[in-house]
Design a protein around this motif. Sequence first.
Motif, PDB file in Angstrom:
ATOM      1  N   THR A   1       0.862  -1.172   0.000  1.00 44.10           N
ATOM      2  CA  THR A   1       0.000   0.000   0.000  1.00 44.10           C
ATOM      3  C   THR A   1       0.900   1.224   0.000  1.00 44.10           C
ATOM      4  O   THR A   1       2.090   1.134   0.343  1.00 44.10           O
ATOM      5  CB  THR A   1      -0.919   0.043   1.228  1.00 44.10           C
ATOM      6  OG1 THR A   1      -0.108   0.198   2.413  1.00 44.10           O
ATOM      7  CG2 THR A   1      -1.738  -1.237   1.339  1.00 44.10           C
ATOM      8  N   LEU A   2       0.342   2.357  -0.357  1.00 40.97           N
ATOM      9  CA  LEU A   2       1.151   3.576  -0.383  1.00 40.97           C
ATOM     10  C   LEU A   2       1.640   3.910   1.026  1.00 40.97           C
ATOM     11  O   LEU A   2       2.772   4.380   1.208  1.00 40.97           O
ATOM     12  CB  LEU A   2       0.329   4.729  -0.971  1.00 40.97           C
ATOM     13  CG  LEU A   2       1.133   5.789  -1.760  1.00 40.97           C
ATOM     14  CD1 LEU A   2       1.892   5.135  -2.894  1.00 40.97           C
ATOM     15  CD2 LEU A   2       0.204   6.864  -2.290  1.00 40.97           C
ATOM     16  N   SER A   3       0.811   3.645   2.011  1.00 37.20           N
ATOM     17  CA  SER A   3       1.205   3.916   3.393  1.00 37.20           C
ATOM     18  C   SER A   3       2.351   2.999   3.830  1.00 37.20           C
ATOM     19  O   SER A   3       3.298   3.439   4.485  1.00 37.20           O
ATOM     20  CB  SER A   3       0.011   3.739   4.332  1.00 37.20           C
ATOM     21  OG  SER A   3      -0.993   4.681   4.066  1.00 37.20           O
ATOM     22  N   SER A   4       2.283   1.708   3.462  1.00 35.10           N
ATOM     23  CA  SER A   4       3.344   0.782   3.856  1.00 35.10           C
ATOM     24  C   SER A   4       4.654   1.119   3.158  1.00 35.10           C
ATOM     25  O   SER A   4       5.734   0.987   3.739  1.00 35.10           O
ATOM     26  CB  SER A   4       2.933  -0.663   3.546  1.00 35.10           C
ATOM     27  OG  SER A   4       2.856  -0.893   2.150  1.00 35.10           O
ATOM     28  N   ILE A   5       4.575   1.581   1.907  1.00 40.25           N
ATOM     29  CA  ILE A   5       5.787   1.967   1.178  1.00 40.25           C
ATOM     30  C   ILE A   5       6.399   3.205   1.821  1.00 40.25           C
ATOM     31  O   ILE A   5       7.620   3.293   2.015  1.00 40.25           O
ATOM     32  CB  ILE A   5       5.467   2.216  -0.306  1.00 40.25           C
ATOM     33  CG1 ILE A   5       4.987   0.920  -0.968  1.00 40.25           C
ATOM     34  CG2 ILE A   5       6.685   2.775  -1.042  1.00 40.25           C
ATOM     35  CD1 ILE A   5       4.434   1.104  -2.364  1.00 40.25           C
ATOM     36  N   ALA A   6       5.548   4.181   2.177  1.00 37.92           N
ATOM     37  CA  ALA A   6       6.047   5.398   2.822  1.00 37.92           C
ATOM     38  C   ALA A   6       6.716   5.056   4.148  1.00 37.92           C
ATOM     39  O   ALA A   6       7.789   5.585   4.475  1.00 37.92           O
ATOM     40  CB  ALA A   6       4.904   6.391   3.028  1.00 37.92           C
TER      41      ALA A   6
ATOM     42  N   MET B   1       3.214  10.937  -2.384  1.00 41.58           N
ATOM     43  CA  MET B   1       2.156  11.181  -3.358  1.00 41.58           C
ATOM     44  C   MET B   1       2.505  12.354  -4.259  1.00 41.58           C
ATOM     45  O   MET B   1       2.300  12.301  -5.476  1.00 41.58           O
ATOM     46  CB  MET B   1       0.833  11.435  -2.627  1.00 41.58           C
ATOM     47  CG  MET B   1       0.303  10.217  -1.863  1.00 41.58           C
ATOM     48  SD  MET B   1      -1.206  10.567  -0.907  1.00 41.58           S
ATOM     49  CE  MET B   1      -2.355  10.999  -2.205  1.00 41.58           C
ATOM     50  N   SER B   2       3.063  13.410  -3.687  1.00 44.61           N
ATOM     51  CA  SER B   2       3.415  14.587  -4.470  1.00 44.61           C
ATOM     52  C   SER B   2       4.514  14.285  -5.471  1.00 44.61           C
ATOM     53  O   SER B   2       4.456  14.723  -6.624  1.00 44.61           O
ATOM     54  CB  SER B   2       3.865  15.713  -3.524  1.00 44.61           C
ATOM     55  OG  SER B   2       4.299  16.845  -4.259  1.00 44.61           O
ATOM     56  N   ALA B   3       5.518  13.501  -5.056  1.00 43.94           N
ATOM     57  CA  ALA B   3       6.635  13.175  -5.952  1.00 43.94           C
ATOM     58  C   ALA B   3       6.187  12.353  -7.145  1.00 43.94           C
ATOM     59  O   ALA B   3       6.843  12.354  -8.190  1.00 43.94           O
ATOM     60  CB  ALA B   3       7.719  12.428  -5.181  1.00 43.94           C
ATOM     61  N   ASN B   4       5.060  11.642  -7.001  1.00 45.94           N
ATOM     62  CA  ASN B   4       4.585  10.776  -8.075  1.00 45.94           C
ATOM     63  C   ASN B   4       3.264  11.242  -8.680  1.00 45.94           C
ATOM     64  O   ASN B   4       2.622  10.480  -9.417  1.00 45.94           O
ATOM     65  CB  ASN B   4       4.453   9.350  -7.549  1.00 45.94           C
ATOM     66  CG  ASN B   4       5.788   8.732  -7.192  1.00 45.94           C
ATOM     67  OD1 ASN B   4       6.493   8.210  -8.040  1.00 45.94           O
ATOM     68  ND2 ASN B   4       6.153   8.808  -5.917  1.00 45.94           N
ATOM     69  N   ASN B   5       2.865  12.488  -8.354  1.00 45.57           N
ATOM     70  CA  ASN B   5       1.634  13.071  -8.900  1.00 45.57           C
ATOM     71  C   ASN B   5       0.415  12.179  -8.646  1.00 45.57           C
ATOM     72  O   ASN B   5      -0.433  11.967  -9.516  1.00 45.57           O
ATOM     73  CB  ASN B   5       1.771  13.333 -10.410  1.00 45.57           C
ATOM     74  CG  ASN B   5       2.917  14.264 -10.723  1.00 45.57           C
ATOM     75  OD1 ASN B   5       3.194  15.200  -9.957  1.00 45.57           O
ATOM     76  ND2 ASN B   5       3.601  14.021 -11.834  1.00 45.57           N
ATOM     77  N   ILE B   6       0.339  11.623  -7.440  1.00 40.76           N
ATOM     78  CA  ILE B   6      -0.771  10.747  -7.068  1.00 40.76           C
ATOM     79  C   ILE B   6      -1.756  11.526  -6.206  1.00 40.76           C
ATOM     80  O   ILE B   6      -1.366  12.142  -5.212  1.00 40.76           O
ATOM     81  CB  ILE B   6      -0.252   9.513  -6.302  1.00 40.76           C
ATOM     82  CG1 ILE B   6       0.640   8.657  -7.203  1.00 40.76           C
ATOM     83  CG2 ILE B   6      -1.414   8.672  -5.767  1.00 40.76           C
ATOM     84  CD1 ILE B   6       1.298   7.495  -6.479  1.00 40.76           C
ATOM     85  N   THR B   7      -3.008  11.494  -6.601  1.00 38.94           N
ATOM     86  CA  THR B   7      -4.035  12.180  -5.815  1.00 38.94           C
ATOM     87  C   THR B   7      -4.888  11.204  -5.006  1.00 38.94           C
ATOM     88  O   THR B   7      -5.455  11.561  -3.983  1.00 38.94           O
ATOM     89  CB  THR B   7      -4.955  13.003  -6.743  1.00 38.94           C
ATOM     90  OG1 THR B   7      -5.513  12.131  -7.736  1.00 38.94           O
ATOM     91  CG2 THR B   7      -4.159  14.119  -7.429  1.00 38.94           C
ATOM     92  N   ASP B   8      -4.975   9.967  -5.486  1.00 36.68           N
ATOM     93  CA  ASP B   8      -5.755   8.939  -4.789  1.00 36.68           C
ATOM     94  C   ASP B   8      -4.836   7.764  -4.461  1.00 36.68           C
ATOM     95  O   ASP B   8      -4.388   7.052  -5.364  1.00 36.68           O
ATOM     96  CB  ASP B   8      -6.911   8.477  -5.670  1.00 36.68           C
ATOM     97  CG  ASP B   8      -7.822   7.466  -4.948  1.00 36.68           C
ATOM     98  OD1 ASP B   8      -7.485   7.074  -3.808  1.00 36.68           O
ATOM     99  OD2 ASP B   8      -8.849   7.076  -5.536  1.00 36.68           O
ATOM    100  N   PRO B   9      -4.525   7.523  -3.190  1.00 33.57           N
ATOM    101  CA  PRO B   9      -3.585   6.448  -2.831  1.00 33.57           C
ATOM    102  C   PRO B   9      -4.101   5.050  -3.164  1.00 33.57           C
ATOM    103  O   PRO B   9      -3.330   4.095  -3.164  1.00 33.57           O
ATOM    104  CB  PRO B   9      -3.421   6.623  -1.319  1.00 33.57           C
ATOM    105  CG  PRO B   9      -4.636   7.357  -0.868  1.00 33.57           C
ATOM    106  CD  PRO B   9      -5.015   8.249  -1.997  1.00 33.57           C
TER     107      PRO B   9
END
Length: 481
Positions: A41-46, A57-65
């Motif tokens: 998940t994006l949280s686990s990667i962070a 999210m900002s570095a990868n232009n992601i608005t929805d995790p």
Amino acid sequence: MRKRFWVLVLFISILYVVRPVFAQAPTPASGPTYTIQSGDTLSSIAARFNVALNDLMSANNITDPNTIQAGQQLVIPDLEDVTGTLNTDVIAFGDSFRSLVRQTQISSTLLEKLNHIVSPSQFYVGANMIVPQQDNSSTLTNRSTLSAGESLLEMAVKQNTDSWTLVSINNLNGTWDALPGDVLYAPGSTSASNQTVSGLPSAFLDVNTPNLPFKQGGTAEIIVKPAIGATLSGILVDQPLHFFPMGDGRMVALQGVDVLLDPGVYPLELDATLPDGTKQSFEQMVLVGITDQPTSLEIVPPDDPAGIAAEDKEVESIASIVTPTKFWQGKFSVPIYLPSNVQLRNCETDWFGRPRTYSFNGTNYNYFHSGVDFSACNSPHALDIYAAAPGKVVFTGMFAVPANDTAPRGNVTMIDDGWGVYTLYAHQSKIEVTVGQQVQAGQLIGQIGATGHVTGPHLHFEMWVNGVNINPLDWLNNTFP
């Protein structure tokens, strides 16, 4: 003219307003990349890379995790000194932090930063490690062990290189810094085409532990390909390992893991004795996890702990004898008659490893169920007991217990299946085989009964591997080795 003038002013004004919008278009962030794995998940990667979720999210232009997918590449911010691709490797037996630094030629400081390593105890077999991979780069594969009395110059000549190159590659302080037994890397390809890249001494061409993490009440499988002529031994936790040939140059040791062993990391030591008498050893911590069997407490009728202890001691003494012949092939068979329309679990009445509490003279004491209980399934052969694997009958009857007590397991048949593996069939009403008899898988060996300490007729099916009581269901569902 005035009209054209105001049209021109309006056009310039629009350009002035729109230009900042184009200027603010996001640009791809720079930095190392990570390929999303299944289950991430994006949280686990962070959390893994110790970066803020919003920054990731900002570095990868992601608005929805929730839109990320396995296989997608993410730029990891705040790692300005890291380039390339961030790979996730599982630590195998033989890997060490020092060997990983030498193999990958990545600085120890960077590996510590990426993996948040603060103690060597974090580096154990089965743990995950983040390793950056540079484009057009590869890990070193040519490794050798410095022998006693051998100089770095002598090793360099054997490896067709020079001693200062070995110093540089292996992060040594000088040509004097290498010690006997140290595993060093050199340029070029590996000296043996079938040699696994690891930090193992050169006497171990390959080591594989396929069923990691080991588990309470499970069977540990350790497969080693030694150098030609080397003999193997070792220890897992506190049990000596016995290695047997697999017929393809590899050797295997099967070792039971005590169901009462606390989950955690324990030592696995391997020793290889070469034809010239020299010995190479390697020890590393391996993970033992919890059993996956039911753990609810079972309360049983009063019983005498002295009788159980005496019987267990006799069973263990027999099961500790290791026969060099392997009699079985493939999975073990179900030891009862199972109709085609009945599932095995419908005939199981109790499971291995379940905690038990007994009461004797008003005092409770704890124990665990040492096997799997099978009821008599409804069929024409409901009471038949069959050998789960080929082997030699080594015991029949009741074990000796203190006077005025009944053997807890009742009438027993115990079969040596080879390589330190034993099967035991208890509570029989009738025994159909004799000591010394060779039996085949599926052969009738007895009848289900209610002898010993029981509340009703059933088969108590038990297994031991190298002197340790283990879960028989593992051998009914899996092939060892």
